[in-house]
Design an enzyme around this catalytic site. Structure first.
Site, short mmCIF file in Angstrom:
data_model
loop_
_atom_site.label_atom_id
_atom_site.label_comp_id
_atom_site.label_asym_id
_atom_site.label_seq_id
_atom_site.Cartn_x
_atom_site.Cartn_y
_atom_site.Cartn_z
N ASN A 64 -0.70 17.68 -0.96
CA ASN A 64 -1.30 18.94 -1.09
C ASN A 64 0.01 19.75 -1.53
O ASN A 64 1.06 19.66 -1.15
CB ASN A 64 -2.08 19.47 -0.24
CG ASN A 64 -1.49 19.71 1.11
OD1 ASN A 64 -0.71 20.76 1.08
ND2 ASN A 64 -2.04 18.99 2.08
N GLU A 89 -7.15 17.03 3.67
CA GLU A 89 -6.19 16.51 2.92
C GLU A 89 -7.12 15.93 1.72
O GLU A 89 -7.99 15.36 1.73
CB GLU A 89 -5.93 15.10 3.62
CG GLU A 89 -4.72 14.49 2.99
CD GLU A 89 -5.09 13.46 1.92
OE1 GLU A 89 -4.58 13.51 0.97
OE2 GLU A 89 -6.11 13.04 2.05
N LYS A 116 11.13 23.38 0.53
CA LYS A 116 11.65 24.49 1.19
C LYS A 116 12.74 23.87 2.23
O LYS A 116 13.95 24.69 2.54
CB LYS A 116 10.91 25.47 2.04
CG LYS A 116 11.74 26.56 2.72
CD LYS A 116 10.48 27.48 3.27
CE LYS A 116 10.93 28.60 3.97
NZ LYS A 116 9.93 29.50 4.75
#
Length: 197
Positions: free
Chosen positions: A150, A27, A159
């Site tokens: 990220n 991360e 999406k």
């Protein structure tokens, strides 16, 4: 072969270990701050435990019952009132995330605290996000949101119908006299992303 499970209290310590290990390794804000698993666990063990206790979190486990991918979710009202282990190592992270607080949901909302996978190429994180979307609808949540740090998670969330409602640029972000996130090159912004159910 991996099996999808709902996380229960018997998995709490494994869920905490998995997220702490996964986040300090991959991360961006954790890497930039050079957090150890101990730092991460100290700051976030309470919320990770609560994510499991509330019963909206899922994982994929292998044949030996080891967590290989997981998503930790918590109702927003519980998240909003969460107490964290304050250590100076994570203070810049809390400051950064606090700059996204201009957006707060106006109805029943599920917060994605963490999503991660140790397995690549199998779509496990995507399947966990889809499971969260399905389950949140059946439990009366009107929104799901997450703070995506990220580009991989940002693209995955987008999406699946999430929209960006707030963002903060890493480069140049100032905490006191330091710029603790200038080393992040993989992603330009942290984004608060929301999906209406």
């Amino acid at each position: 072969m991996y099996t999808l499970i709902k996380l229960t209290s018997e998995y709490t310590s494994r869920a905490i270990s998995f997220t702490s290990r996964n986040f300090v390794a991959s991360e961006p804000t954790s890497i930039a701050l050079k957090l150890t698993t101990c730092d991460f666990t100290t700051s976030f063990q309470n919320i990770m435990k609560q994510c499991v206790d509330y019963g909206h979190s899922f994982a994929f486990v292998d044949a030996d019952d080891n967590i290989k991918a997981q998503i930790l979710n918590i109702p927003y009202d519980a998240y909003e009132n969460m107490h964290y282990g304050n250590i100076r190592e994570t203070d810049p992270m809390f400051d950064l995330f606090g700059n996204l607080d201009s957006y707060t949901p106006d109805d029943k909302c599920l917060y994605v605290f963490a999503i991660g996978s140790e397995v690549t190429g199998k779509g496990l994180a995507t399947k966990l996000l889809k499971k969260t979307i399905e389950e949140s609808s059946s439990h009366g949540f009107k929104y799901i949101y997450g703070d995506c740090t990220n580009i991989i998670s940002q693209n995955m969330f987008e999406k699946h119908g999430f929209e960006t409602v707030g963002s903060v640029k890493y480069k140049g972000y100032q905490y006191g006299i330091t710029k603790p996130f200038d080393s992040i090159n993989c992603t330009e912004y942290i984004k608060r992303m929301v999906k209406t159910i």
